[in-house]
Design a protein around this motif. Structure first.
Motif, PDB file in Angstrom:
ATOM      1  N   ASP A 349       0.793  -1.233   0.000  1.00  0.00           N
ATOM      2  CA  ASP A 349       0.000   0.000   0.000  1.00  0.00           C
ATOM      3  C   ASP A 349       0.823   1.279   0.000  1.00  0.00           C
ATOM      4  O   ASP A 349       0.251   2.373   0.009  1.00  0.00           O
ATOM      5  CB  ASP A 349      -0.932   0.012   1.221  1.00  0.00           C
ATOM      6  N   ALA A 350       2.145   1.189   0.021  1.00  0.00           N
ATOM      7  CA  ALA A 350       3.053   2.349   0.083  1.00  0.00           C
ATOM      8  C   ALA A 350       2.982   3.023   1.447  1.00  0.00           C
ATOM      9  O   ALA A 350       3.986   3.131   2.144  1.00  0.00           O
ATOM     10  CB  ALA A 350       2.779   3.355  -1.036  1.00  0.00           C
ATOM     11  N   ASP A 354      -2.935   4.657   6.396  1.00  0.00           N
ATOM     12  CA  ASP A 354      -3.747   5.233   5.326  1.00  0.00           C
ATOM     13  C   ASP A 354      -5.196   5.414   5.770  1.00  0.00           C
ATOM     14  O   ASP A 354      -6.131   5.114   5.050  1.00  0.00           O
ATOM     15  CB  ASP A 354      -3.661   4.391   4.059  1.00  0.00           C
ATOM     16  N   GLY A 355      -5.340   5.882   7.021  1.00  0.00           N
ATOM     17  CA  GLY A 355      -6.669   6.182   7.549  1.00  0.00           C
ATOM     18  C   GLY A 355      -6.931   5.638   8.938  1.00  0.00           C
ATOM     19  O   GLY A 355      -7.853   6.086   9.609  1.00  0.00           O
ATOM     20  N   GLN A 356      -6.090   4.721   9.414  1.00  0.00           N
ATOM     21  CA  GLN A 356      -6.315   4.143  10.729  1.00  0.00           C
ATOM     22  C   GLN A 356      -5.721   5.026  11.831  1.00  0.00           C
ATOM     23  O   GLN A 356      -4.990   5.969  11.566  1.00  0.00           O
ATOM     24  CB  GLN A 356      -5.763   2.711  10.812  1.00  0.00           C
ATOM     25  N   PHE A 357      -6.014   4.682  13.076  1.00  0.00           N
ATOM     26  CA  PHE A 357      -5.558   5.465  14.222  1.00  0.00           C
ATOM     27  C   PHE A 357      -4.070   5.247  14.450  1.00  0.00           C
ATOM     28  O   PHE A 357      -3.570   4.126  14.466  1.00  0.00           O
ATOM     29  CB  PHE A 357      -6.328   5.073  15.483  1.00  0.00           C
ATOM     30  N   SER A 358      -3.336   6.346  14.633  1.00  0.00           N
ATOM     31  CA  SER A 358      -1.903   6.310  14.912  1.00  0.00           C
ATOM     32  C   SER A 358      -1.692   6.573  16.394  1.00  0.00           C
ATOM     33  O   SER A 358      -1.927   7.689  16.863  1.00  0.00           O
ATOM     34  CB  SER A 358      -1.178   7.372  14.084  1.00  0.00           C
ATOM     35  N   VAL A 367      -4.241   8.777   4.022  1.00  0.00           N
ATOM     36  CA  VAL A 367      -5.257   8.342   3.061  1.00  0.00           C
ATOM     37  C   VAL A 367      -4.653   7.228   2.221  1.00  0.00           C
ATOM     38  O   VAL A 367      -3.441   7.017   2.222  1.00  0.00           O
ATOM     39  CB  VAL A 367      -5.720   9.501   2.145  1.00  0.00           C
ATOM     40  N   LYS A 368      -5.488   6.504   1.496  1.00  0.00           N
ATOM     41  CA  LYS A 368      -4.997   5.404   0.676  1.00  0.00           C
ATOM     42  C   LYS A 368      -4.350   5.940  -0.599  1.00  0.00           C
ATOM     43  O   LYS A 368      -4.800   6.926  -1.174  1.00  0.00           O
ATOM     44  CB  LYS A 368      -6.140   4.443   0.332  1.00  0.00           C
ATOM     45  N   ALA A 369      -3.307   5.258  -1.022  1.00  0.00           N
ATOM     46  CA  ALA A 369      -2.577   5.651  -2.232  1.00  0.00           C
ATOM     47  C   ALA A 369      -2.806   4.605  -3.318  1.00  0.00           C
ATOM     48  O   ALA A 369      -1.864   4.066  -3.892  1.00  0.00           O
ATOM     49  CB  ALA A 369      -1.091   5.806  -1.924  1.00  0.00           C
TER      50      ALA A 369
END
Length: 602
Positions: A349-350, A354-358, A367-369
């Motif tokens: 996914d690079a 890409d949207g989940q909790f950090s 965001v998703k790439a």
């Protein structure tokens, strides 16, 4: 300042709040008044100044300052500017064609520590080494004039001036020309999010900075506040200069997440539009690469999709996932990464986030790439930040085993992204790369010392942070080229060569198609299978990050798997060969901390 074909100097200064501007020549004995123009500009055309002459500007019949658009500061950041005709250089790269971005193999270096000379001329002497390695583009840390002669480059205060101790503007032009003659592209690291503290005279000329925003380094550059038009033009012209007058092929824009701009057209998007116009005029190709800590594809999406149009970005998260997988270190920002499962996600996914909790950021992030090709992501095991921002500046050489270094190199070079090497890693350079400066202001120098100590206060059990002002800190960061022909350095160099040759020659590795990829991770055994394919060819990369032997069943996607590289083989000073050619479904034995690369036959 520029020169017409007739030899006249055309002088233009942006000082919107000044009441009077004069060009000062002959050590103050000659004064040439400038005429006030629209939008804060002052200008004059004169035959009283020639290339090589020293000059300053006097504002409001008061203080004198160097030129904010100076191309050369041979006497440092506080001295007079020296006129330079950047169009007079005799280029020998008329037939040069920049490589396609997907063919970039980047090599980041610091001019001052890359060679004993610490100059652009010194870099020229090592180009054959880089070509032999398989590098197609060198990436040079910033060269804008900074105080003294020792600095990483991020304290530059004259964005247009090329560091005098490196060889000045002509030295850079000569080096770029030499690179092009040997078929190598040049990427220049530039800084548009802040300027250094010492010798920063831009504020005397006009509102280059704004108090609307702050950055980690002080007030932000004024890209969207009152009088921002002049500032935007200043930095856009700077970017175009590197491409047009210095023939640089690409730029790496430092920390663009710290560029604050809420204008209807973001400054990066505006710059990209202007670069596109330049390319139409010259027929040359130029790329814009960004360091980005936002996981936001808006920066790298095309202009026609309302993105900013940046061509590629550094992906720190790939590095973080790989580092945690190798070392288990989860301190600081590494706490967001669990190891091999995140490394697998980075391959697929690079972005890991890409949207989940950090947990580290304490918010949802990224965001998703999905629609961005592999050539837009630059990955690495090391770079100047990830090495030099450690308290002691240890390289991977010092942190992991020789076997793990080989595995890490394969993890990066065989990825579906653009690989970047950090100077010296190809032969396991043991010298640390440490933080160094050479400020001439004693108070600032002491503040930097104390700040560095405070930053690593909790790590004092590991020793003291090196003194960034000490010349010894700089000298100890230089590469030791005499190690290259010795072992195990020479063997590792040949290993890197082999990996880069495989990447270039095998279609499944050469084509950066993120869709033709499959990743299987085994958290319990710390193994990862990376399978890539193009048309009928397949390549399988088996990675064992554990410190114990592991068995892996070869997938059924090919009838036969032919072994093309084994990092554990004796030719790479490994413990022993791991696996021969085998049929699909066969279980193969992997040595600890090893890499196996197979080519699939249907």
């Amino acid at each position: 300042m520029s020169f017409s074909p007739t030899g006249q100097a055309q002088v233009l200064v942006w000082a919107p709040e000044a009441e009077q501007v004069e060009l000062i020549l002959n050590e103050g004995n000659t004064s040439v008044p400038l005429k006030k123009e629209e939008f804060g500009y002052w200008s004059v055309t004169t035959d009283l100044v020639s290339p090589g002459d020293a000059y300053k500007f006097r504002l409001n019949d008061d203080q004198e300052f160097p030129d904010p658009v100076s191309l050369f500061q041979p006497n440092g950041v506080h001295g007079a500017s020296q006129a330079y005709d950047e169009t007079s250089f005799n280029w020998e790269d008329d037939n040069w064609q920049c490589p396609l971005l997907e063919d970039f193999v980047l090599y980041e270096l610091h001019t001052g520590t890359f060679t004993p000379e610490g100059t652009f001329a010194g870099i020229e002497q090592k180009l054959d080494h880089l070509l032999e390695l398989g590098v197609t583009a060198i990436e040079i840390m910033p060269v804008a004039q900074f105080p003294g002669d020792r600095n990483w480059g991020y304290d530059g205060v004259f964005p247009f001036a090329v560091q005098d101790s490196y060889g000045g503007p002509e030295g850079l032009q000569r080096m770029v020309s030499a690179c092009h003659q040997k078929g190598m592209a040049v990427v220049l690291d530039i800084v548009y999010n802040h300027l250094g503290p010492e010798g920063n005279y831009l504020g005397a000329y006009g509102p280059y900075f704004t108090n609307k925003y702050n950055t980690p380094w002080g007030p932000a550059i004024n890209f969207d506040d009152a009088w921002c038009d002049g500032v935007r033009r200043y930095f856009s012209e700077n970017l175009l200069m590197w491409f047009r007058d210095f023939h640089v092929d690409a730029v790496r824009l430092d920390a663009v997440h710290a560029i604050k701009d809420f204008s209807p057209v973001h400054i990066l998007r505006e710059m990209k539009q202007q670069v596109n116009q330049l390319m139409e005029t010259t027929g040359r190709t130029h790329y814009m690469i960004v360091e980005l800590d936002l996981n936001d594809t808006c920066f790298i999406n095309p202009l026609e999709e309302q993105g900013y149009g940046m061509d590629a970005q550094w992906v720190d998260e790939f590095h973080h996932a790989l580092r945690v997988t190798m070392t288990g270190d989860q301190t600081g920002y590494y706490s967001d990464f669990t190891g091999i499962s995140d490394l697998g996600k980075a391959y697929k996914d690079a972005y890991v986030y890409d949207g989940q909790f950090s947990p580290h950021r304490q918010k949802s992030f990224g965001v998703k790439a999905e629609g961005n090709p592999g050539k837009q992501f630059i990955v690495f095991t090391q770079n100047h930040d990830q090495v030099g921002n450690r308290m002691l500046g240890e390289r991977l050489t010092e942190l992991v085993s020789y076997e793990m270094q080989k595995l890490a190199a394969g993890a990066v070079i065989l990825s579906p992204f653009l690989p970047m090497l950090w100077m010296g890693e190809e032969y396991a350079e043991p010298n640390r790369f440490q933080y160094f400066v050479s400020h001439t202001d004693p108070e600032l120098a002491e503040a930097v010392r104390q700040g560095r100590k405070a930053e690593f206060g909790m790590f004092h059990a590991q020793g003291e942070a090196p003194d960034p002002m000490a010349e010894e800190t700089f000298l100890q960061s230089k590469l030791q080229w005499d190690l290259l022909p010795l072992e195990p350095h020479q063997t590792l160099f040949r290993y890197y060569q082999t990996l880069l040759k495989l990447r270039k020659e095998l279609p499944a590795l050469k084509h950066l198609d993120r869709q033709n990829l499959e990743v299987v991770e085994n958290d319990a055994h710390k193994t990862l299978q990376l399978r890539r394919w193009h048309d009928e060819e397949q390549v399988l990369c088996l990675m064992n990050f554990s410190n114990a032997p592991q068995t892996v069943a070869l997938p059924l996607n090919a009838k036969t798997w032919n072994l093309v590289l084994d990092s554990a083989a004796p030719e790479w000073k490994g413990p022993q060969p791991s696996a021969p050619t085998a049929n699909a479904g066969t279980e193969v034995l992997m040595q600890p901390e090893s890499l196996l690369v197979f080519r699939g036959q249907s």
